[in-house]
Design an enzyme around this catalytic site. Structure first.
Site, short mmCIF file in Angstrom:
data_model
loop_
_atom_site.label_atom_id
_atom_site.label_comp_id
_atom_site.label_asym_id
_atom_site.label_seq_id
_atom_site.Cartn_x
_atom_site.Cartn_y
_atom_site.Cartn_z
N LYS A 4 0.86 -1.20 0.00
CA LYS A 4 0.00 0.00 0.00
C LYS A 4 0.88 1.23 0.00
O LYS A 4 2.05 1.17 0.39
CB LYS A 4 -0.87 0.02 1.26
CG LYS A 4 -2.10 0.88 1.14
CD LYS A 4 -3.26 0.10 0.59
CE LYS A 4 -4.54 0.89 0.61
NZ LYS A 4 -5.70 0.04 0.39
P1 NAD Z 1 -13.06 7.79 -2.37
O1 NAD Z 1 -11.97 8.78 -2.39
O2 NAD Z 1 -13.74 7.44 -3.64
O3 NAD Z 1 -14.19 8.27 -1.32
C1 NAD Z 1 -13.89 8.59 0.01
C2 NAD Z 1 -15.14 9.18 0.66
O4 NAD Z 1 -14.88 9.35 2.05
C3 NAD Z 1 -15.54 10.55 0.11
O5 NAD Z 1 -16.94 10.64 0.05
C4 NAD Z 1 -14.99 11.50 1.16
O6 NAD Z 1 -15.70 12.74 1.22
C5 NAD Z 1 -15.24 10.68 2.42
N1 NAD Z 1 -14.40 11.12 3.55
C6 NAD Z 1 -13.11 11.50 3.54
N2 NAD Z 1 -12.72 11.89 4.76
C7 NAD Z 1 -13.80 11.73 5.57
C8 NAD Z 1 -14.03 11.95 6.95
N3 NAD Z 1 -13.06 12.42 7.74
N4 NAD Z 1 -15.25 11.67 7.45
C9 NAD Z 1 -16.24 11.20 6.65
N5 NAD Z 1 -16.08 10.98 5.33
C10 NAD Z 1 -14.87 11.23 4.81
O7 NAD Z 1 -12.45 6.49 -1.66
P2 NAD Z 1 -12.91 4.97 -1.81
O8 NAD Z 1 -12.14 4.36 -2.92
O9 NAD Z 1 -14.39 4.91 -1.81
O10 NAD Z 1 -12.33 4.35 -0.47
C11 NAD Z 1 -13.04 4.44 0.76
C12 NAD Z 1 -12.49 3.40 1.72
O11 NAD Z 1 -12.64 2.09 1.16
C13 NAD Z 1 -11.02 3.53 2.07
O12 NAD Z 1 -10.81 3.13 3.41
C14 NAD Z 1 -10.35 2.54 1.14
O13 NAD Z 1 -9.10 2.10 1.62
C15 NAD Z 1 -11.38 1.43 1.15
N6 NAD Z 1 -11.32 0.53 -0.01
C16 NAD Z 1 -11.44 1.02 -1.27
C17 NAD Z 1 -11.40 0.14 -2.36
C18 NAD Z 1 -11.60 0.60 -3.77
O14 NAD Z 1 -11.68 -0.27 -4.66
N7 NAD Z 1 -11.74 1.88 -4.04
C19 NAD Z 1 -11.20 -1.23 -2.12
C20 NAD Z 1 -11.10 -1.69 -0.81
C21 NAD Z 1 -11.16 -0.79 0.23
#
Ligand code: NAD
Length: 438
Positions: free
Chosen positions: A123
């Site tokens: 990561k």
């Molecule tokens: P993203 O950037 O698309 O979305 C993140 C969201 O979280 C946004 O709506 C943002 O406004 C919100 N956010 C940020 N800081 C915040 C806070 N302090 N309080 C509340 N909301 C907040 O990201 P994503 O790809 O959707 O990833 C979200 C989570 O899922 C992360 O923990 C990531 O590691 C995990 N994840 C993502 C994937 C993937 O395929 N994208 C896969 C596995 C896990």
């Protein structure tokens, strides 16, 4: 030599600050040790898995739109590759640092192992707030970061993917930069250096929704095991980005009701339900923010987790459900879309209250499974259809759920410890078969 158990102050925004924060690395180590104790993991393998293989920190200059040069710090932590190339996302966020990257890389090792993939865990990301930069600045930052990482990534070595604040466009820039810096005969053969690319650049149909679909499938399976239907179930979602939106999209299709959402800008609630695609379209036209959406009333951020609901989907950052707020949660099921959203202290309270948790390494593994399909597609020169992708993803997710659920029942464990036990066992087997060089 790094120490993996030291206390530190890596706390993601939104997490409560009353109690000294457990960093994500403390959580992942405590989760690992508890599962390792349960399976009586060989002490030598415990030593190996308690430490990261490689930690790459790069400082690189980028010219800004106004002509000034800024220096950025990027990270790539490669935790373990016993089962295959390192795999895991790149995050652009002010909280990205070496400890966050270590913790997130470890979670990837358990996740890929549990999913039965031929990958290890890695990561990384850049410590920055992307909202402060123009698109062309972000492109130059991404390309220069890729150049600085150089041969530390590669399609058979370490394969990044999107994470918080990175997306298919970011992956296209990385793939292009990486391919452009290979010797001519190798250029086009390297597009699977990253997954999560756009369709025109080797991306997989459906990769965008894979994580959210997996979250939804896990919830559906859990409901079925408890003789419940999703219809009419109220759920709340923290984070309305890739994971939060797509999970909500599929939950709504099955009749569940989205009653509150929180993002980085604020929180909204409507106990009669918020329409998912209306909210998504609104946020797209509102610089990615849900604030001001007419179907919901604004609520205080600190009241978000207290909202009346049956299911809670944290899909933003780590360390969000802690000893400070776990007691006030109304949900009976937490489905971890985010990585590390529940810390160890928060989890103890939830389990005492009989609140079930579908752990991150199972619940959000649809993303890395989708990435594996994309990698295979590129490697084999194939083009997969959406229905084929979704069917394969569904089968893989349901098999993983069943495996964890049954192991948890048989061993009398919570689902997180059960998932860790299964993940660690697979890596232990590889080490036992191969031995330690020399
Ligand atoms: P993203 O950037 O698309 O979305 C993140 C969201 O979280 C946004 O709506 C943002 O406004 C919100 N956010 C940020 N800081 C915040 C806070 N302090 N309080 C509340 N909301 C907040 O990201 P994503 O790809 O959707 O990833 C979200 C989570 O899922 C992360 O923990 C990531 O590691 C995990 N994840 C993502 C994937 C993937 O395929 N994208 C896969 C596995 C896990």
């Amino acid at each position: 030599m790094i120490t993996m158990t030291k206390p530190h102050a890596n706390q993601e925004p939104g997490a409560s600050s009353k109690v000294p924060a457990r960093g994500m690395i403390d959580n992942v180590m405590e989760q690992f040790n508890s599962a390792a104790d349960h399976i009586d993991l060989h002490p030598n393998i415990r030593k190996i898995l308690s430490i990261t293989n490689n930690e790459i920190v790069v400082h690189f200059p980028v010219k800004m739109d106004n002509g000034n040069v800024e220096i950025f710090t990027g990270y790539r932590v490669q935790h373990n590759n016993a089962l295959g190339p390192y795999k895991g996302g790149l995050r652009y966020h002010p909280t990205v640092d070496i400890d966050a990257a270590r913790a997130l890389a470890m979670w990837m090792t358990w996740k890929t192992s549990l999913a039965g993939l031929p990958y290890g865990g890695g990561k990384g990301g850049i410590q920055l707030d992307p909202s402060l930069y123009s698109k062309s600045e972000l492109e130059r930052i991404t390309r220069r970061f890729t150049f600085a990482l150089a041969d530390n990534i590669g399609p058979e070595h370490d394969i990044p993917a999107p994470d918080v604040n990175t997306n298919s466009q970011t992956m296209a820039w990385i793939a292009d930069t990486y391919m452009s810096t290979r010797p001519p005969a190798e250029r086009t053969a390297n597009q699977h250096v990253v997954t999560g690319k756009p369709g025109g650049s080797g991306g997989l149909e459906g990769r965008d929704r894979a994580t959210g679909y997996g979250v939804y499938l896990n919830i559906k399976c859990w409901m079925e095991r408890h003789n419940k239907s999703l219809k009419g179930q109220k759920y709340i979602v923290q984070g309305f980005g890739n994971v939060g939106y797509w999970a909500s999209h599929f939950m709504e299709q099955d009749g569940a009701l989205l009653v509150a959402v929180q993002d980085a800008y604020g929180s909204i609630e409507n106990q009669d339900g918020l329409k998912v695609d209306d909210l998504f379209n609104y946020s797209q036209s509102n610089k990615g923010s849900i604030v001001g959406f007419s179907q919901g009333k604004a609520i205080d951020n600190k009241d978000f987790f207290k909202t009346n609901c049956d299911i809670c989907i944290p899909a933003a950052l780590g360390n969000q459900i802690t000893a400070d707020n776990a007691d006030s949660l109304k949900a009976t099921l937490i489905a971890e879309g985010a990585n590390g959203p529940t810390n160890v202290d928060g989890e103890k309270i939830l389990l005492e209250k009989n609140i079930a948790i579908i752990p991150d390494i199972l619940c959000n593994s649809g993303g890395v499974v989708g990435s594996y399909f994309e990698w295979l597609q590129n490697r084999n020169g194939e083009l997969w259809q959406l229905n084929e992708v979704m069917a394969k993803l569904e089968k893989k997710m349901m098999d993983s759920f069943d495996k964890v659920f049954e192991y948890a029942q048989n061993e009398g464990l919570d689902m997180r410890t059960a998932a860790y036990c299964l993940a660690i066992r697979r890596i232990e087997k590889a080490y036992i078969e191969r031995g330690i060089f020399p």
